[in-house]
Design an enzyme around this catalytic site. Structure first.
Site, short mmCIF file in Angstrom:
data_model
loop_
_atom_site.label_atom_id
_atom_site.label_comp_id
_atom_site.label_asym_id
_atom_site.label_seq_id
_atom_site.Cartn_x
_atom_site.Cartn_y
_atom_site.Cartn_z
N MET A 119 0.85 -1.31 -0.13
CA MET A 119 -0.02 -0.05 -0.13
C MET A 119 0.84 1.24 0.03
O MET A 119 0.44 2.24 0.64
CB MET A 119 -0.81 -0.11 1.17
N GLY A 132 11.19 -2.68 5.47
CA GLY A 132 10.41 -3.90 5.45
C GLY A 132 10.06 -4.20 3.94
O GLY A 132 10.14 -5.20 3.49
N HIS A 133 9.47 -3.34 3.35
CA HIS A 133 8.80 -3.44 2.13
C HIS A 133 10.01 -3.73 1.12
O HIS A 133 10.11 -4.50 0.26
CB HIS A 133 8.26 -2.11 1.46
#
Ligand code: PAF
Length: 287
Positions: free
Chosen positions: A30, A36-37
């Protein structure tokens, strides 16, 4: 990096790539990207020849009154990060492309969606399952990568993929944490330094629970209490749940003897934070 905004075009491109024998690795997000992504993108790079990332703030997974309107949307920064990671295709659909005006088909993964986050956020998992099903049909990935940070989401998506025979393999990548132990999350942007420091009580609580399980405690109530006593005294924090469950199917455990998930949700100054760890106490020295 090619940016594609239409789902029809995206699907045509992905089907074309597959006809040429390319292996597609997909990371749905999103946006408001953080390390983290990026760790998911790097994992995807190792798993496929073409890396596809979607950025779509999915309206159907926000309940009325939640933070959909104020959810961070730093699109230019996100694009720069993804270009640096050499992402091949960025899918940036609009809500009206994903949900036509007559959209009335939803995916409900019933049991697993009814507890924890599902109980606290009615309709949330129906929205997640529906958009992930749509994205899997648009991108047609061989493999899709999700973060363990959203442990219940991961369990729900794995069930959906199995129940509905999606051909994609679901890979789960470890949670990336700040030095304080706080799990990286787009919602951390809502906090200042002092709040971030208080939020790290979640990780301390989970580690306290883990230490007790590793020391031989098998009673989930005792393990939960260890986490609670670490988290509860933190100013501005209200615990929604601490649950010790089977991390794969989220079933209640009577005793913690093998793998167990410690799932936590708290409100901190009005922002909801979730986290989890999986503990693997050895069988030696059990009570
Ligand atoms: O984990 C997320 O960011 C979202 O729930 C997802 C999987 C991209 C669906 O909107």
């Amino acid at each position: 990096m090619r940016v594609i905004r239409s789902s029809k075009k995206m699907q045509a491109i992905c089907l074309g790539l597959k006809r040429k024998g390319r292996k597609i690795a997909f990371v749905p997000t999103m946006g408001a990207l953080h390390e983290g992504h990026l760790s998911l993108v790097r994992r995807a790079r190792k798993l496929g020849d073409t890396v596809v990332v979607s950025v779509f703030v999915n309206p159907t997974q926000f309940a009325p009154g939640e933070d959909f309107a104020r959810y961070p949307r730093p699109l230019s920064a996100d694009k720069r990060l993804l270009a640096t990671e050499k992402v091949d295709l960025l899918f940036l659909p609009t809500a009206s492309d994903i949900y036509s005006t007559d959209h009335s088909t939803f995916v409900d993964v019933e049991e697993i969606s009814s507890i924890l986050e599902g109980a606290a956020r009615p309709g949330h998992f129906r929205g997640v399952a529906t958009v992930v099903a749509k994205l899997l049909n648009i991108v047609c990935p061989d493999v899709a990568v999700f973060g363990q940070k959203d442990g219940q989401q991961v369990a729900m998506i794995k069930s959906m993929v199995r129940h509905l025979n999606f051909p994609a393999r679901i890979v789960v990548a470890p949670t990336v944490r700040e030095r304080s132990g706080l799990a990286m999350s787009s919602r951390n942007r809502y906090f200042n330094q002092e709040q971030l420091s208080r939020a790290s009580c979640i990780h301390r609580g989970m580690r306290a629970a883990e230490a007790l399980a590793i020391a031989g405690e098998v009673d989930p109530a005792e393990i939960e209490a260890a986490a609670r006593s670490e988290i509860e005294p933190t100013p501005g924090v209200r615990i929604d749940y601490i649950a010790i469950l089977d991390p794969d199917d989220l079933r209640t455990l009577d005793r913690v003897e093998g793998k167990a998930g410690i799932f936590v949700a708290v409100w901190l100054d009005g922002v909801r934070l979730i986290d989890n760890i999986i503990v693997r106490p050895s069988r030696r020295g059990r009570k």
